[in-house]
Design an enzyme around this catalytic site. Sequence first.
Site, PDB file in Angstrom:
ATOM      1  N   GLY A 197       8.922  92.920 107.445  1.00  0.00           N
ATOM      2  CA  GLY A 197      10.234  93.372 107.891  1.00  0.00           C
ATOM      3  C   GLY A 197      11.040  93.984 106.767  1.00  0.00           C
ATOM      4  N   GLY A 198      12.336  93.667 106.760  1.00  0.00           N
ATOM      5  CA  GLY A 198      13.224  94.212 105.740  1.00  0.00           C
ATOM      6  C   GLY A 198      12.864  93.804 104.333  1.00  0.00           C
ATOM      7  N   GLY A 432      -1.540 128.387  91.092  1.00  0.00           N
ATOM      8  CA  GLY A 432      -0.299 127.657  90.896  1.00  0.00           C
ATOM      9  C   GLY A 432      -0.511 126.279  90.318  1.00  0.00           C
TER      10      GLY A 432
END
Length: 542
Positions: A197-198, A432
Amino acid sequence: MHVNYGGTLGRVAVVFADIMAVEGEGMDREDAIQELRELRERARLGGGEERVERQHEKGKMTAHERVEALLDEGSFRELDAFATHRSTGFGVEERKPLGDSVVTGFGTIDGRQVYVFSQDFTVFGGSLSEVHAEKVCKVMDLAMKNGAPVIGLNDSGGARIQEGVVSLAGYAHIFLRNVLASGVVPQISAIMGPCAGGAVYSPAMTDFILMTKETSHMFITGPEVIKEVTREEVSFEELGGAMAHASKSGVAHFAAQDEEQCLDTIRELLSFIPQNNMEDPPFRPTEDPEDRSVEALETMVPESPNRPYDVKDVIREVVDGGHFLEVHEHWSANIVVGFARFGGRSVGVVANQPAVLAGVLDIEASRKGARFVRFCDAFNIPLVTFVDVPGFLPGVDQEHNGIILNGAKLLWAFCEATVPKVTIITRKAYGGAYDVMSSKHIRGDISYAWPTSEIAVMGPEGAVSIIFRKEIAAAEDPEAERERLVKAYREQFATPYVAAGRGYVDDVIEPRETRSRIIEALKMLENKRDANPPKKHGNIPL
C-alpha cells in the site's frame, strides 16, 4: 518569619523538599537501575518471546538483531525505546509495547555516522502508528541536521488501521522528509518483510532499495485484491518478490539471498558514498598499481563491431582489485551501472553491454542509466563511462511507450551532471546515442577512444545502403560493390581520428593504457568546479 512559597522560587522549593523527603525514605538507586535494565530488556523483546520465535522460524531477524548486524559492534544507541502508542479503541489501549513497532537510533558503519530505523513485525505486525512515524521522522531530521545517511529496515503490514487517518498522516510526514532529504543525505531502504500500500512510496523515493529473496514483498495491492478486481491470479513472490522487482519492474536495486547478505551489501554500498552532498566520496588506498598495463584488453574486445563480449570483464580488468559493485544487475542488462575505485577514488561506472541486445539503448536502459547518473552527480561521485553503443532500439513498441521521453532522461542526466566525467569509447558509438553517452558535446571532461573504435552517424553497412543505394543496384556484382563501399566508408568516416581531429575525442589510446589514463584524468579533474544556471529546478522529461 513567614515564608512565601508562591511563584517560581516557591515551586522549586516544594519540589526540592519532596526530593529530600524521598531521599530520607532511603530511595534505592540499585533498584531503579535494575528496573531500567528490565524495561530495556522488555523493549528489546518487542511483541514477546512467542512472536520473536515466529520471526526466527521465517528466517527473519528481529528489528534489534538487524540493527546490530548492520552497525559496527557496540555502536548502536537507541532513541525513544520507552515510547508507546497513544491510541484507544479496538482493544489496542490494553497493549502498549515499549518502543511501539519501530526501533530507531544512530550508530556507525566502518566508523562513519549513520541513522537507522528498523520496523518491528512482532509488534502489531510492524504497522505504522502516530508514534511510529514520529520516531522515524526524528531520526530523519537528525540525519539531515548532521549530514549522515539514513537507513530504513522495512518489515511492516502497513498503516495501523485502528488509528485511521492519523497513521496516514504519519506516512505523509515521512514522505515529505524523503523528498527534502533527497540529494542531501544518502537514503537506503532494505525491504525485509512485507511492504504494501502507501508504505511502498517511502522506499521508492530513497536512493537504493534492497530486497531479500523469499521473505520480502512490495506491492500497492496484494494478490487477493488483484484477483477480486481483475480476476488475475498471482502469488506474492510473482507479484512483488525480490526477483520480480529486481528483474521486471526495476524497483529493487539489489536482490539478496538472505538478510545477512542484504545488510552486508548496505555496508559495502556505503563504502563508496559520501556522508552527504557537501563531502567527497571516501578514499581507500589500494595496492593495485595506478600505472598497471592491462594487457588483456588488447584481445578482449572483438574487432568485428557485431560480435558480443561482456563489458563487465573490461570493467573488472581496469578498476582497483577487480572489484565492481553492480547496481540493478538483473534489470535492463543492456546497460551496466555500479560503483568501483580507480587509484582509491570512488567512481560511478556506466557502460553499454554488447552481450545483451548489442548494448542498444532502450526505454529501461535509459531510465536505469539516468537514475544512477543523477545519484552520482548529487553526491559528488565522478562518472566513468564505457561506450559501445549501436544506437537507440527501433520499434513500434518502443516509440509508443515513450523512447523519446525516456531516452531524453539519460541525455538530461549526463548534461546536468557537473561531477568529473571521463569517457572511453571501446568500439562503436553511433548516432544520437554517441551524443547521449557522456560525449564532449554535453560537458564530458575527458574523452578517449580505442584505435579500432567507430564514431559515426550510423554503422558503415547502414550508411552505405542509404547513400549508395542506386550505385549498388546498378553494379555488376552488387555484393562486391557493397563490401568495397563499406570498407571505404569505414576508412574515411568510421574511425576515431575524424572525431580526434576536431577535438571531440581528446586522445586515441591503446587499450592497455586505459586504467592509467582514467586515473590520470580523475586526478587532473579532482578540483573541478562547474555549475548549472541558477533556478528553482529543471523540468526533467518524466
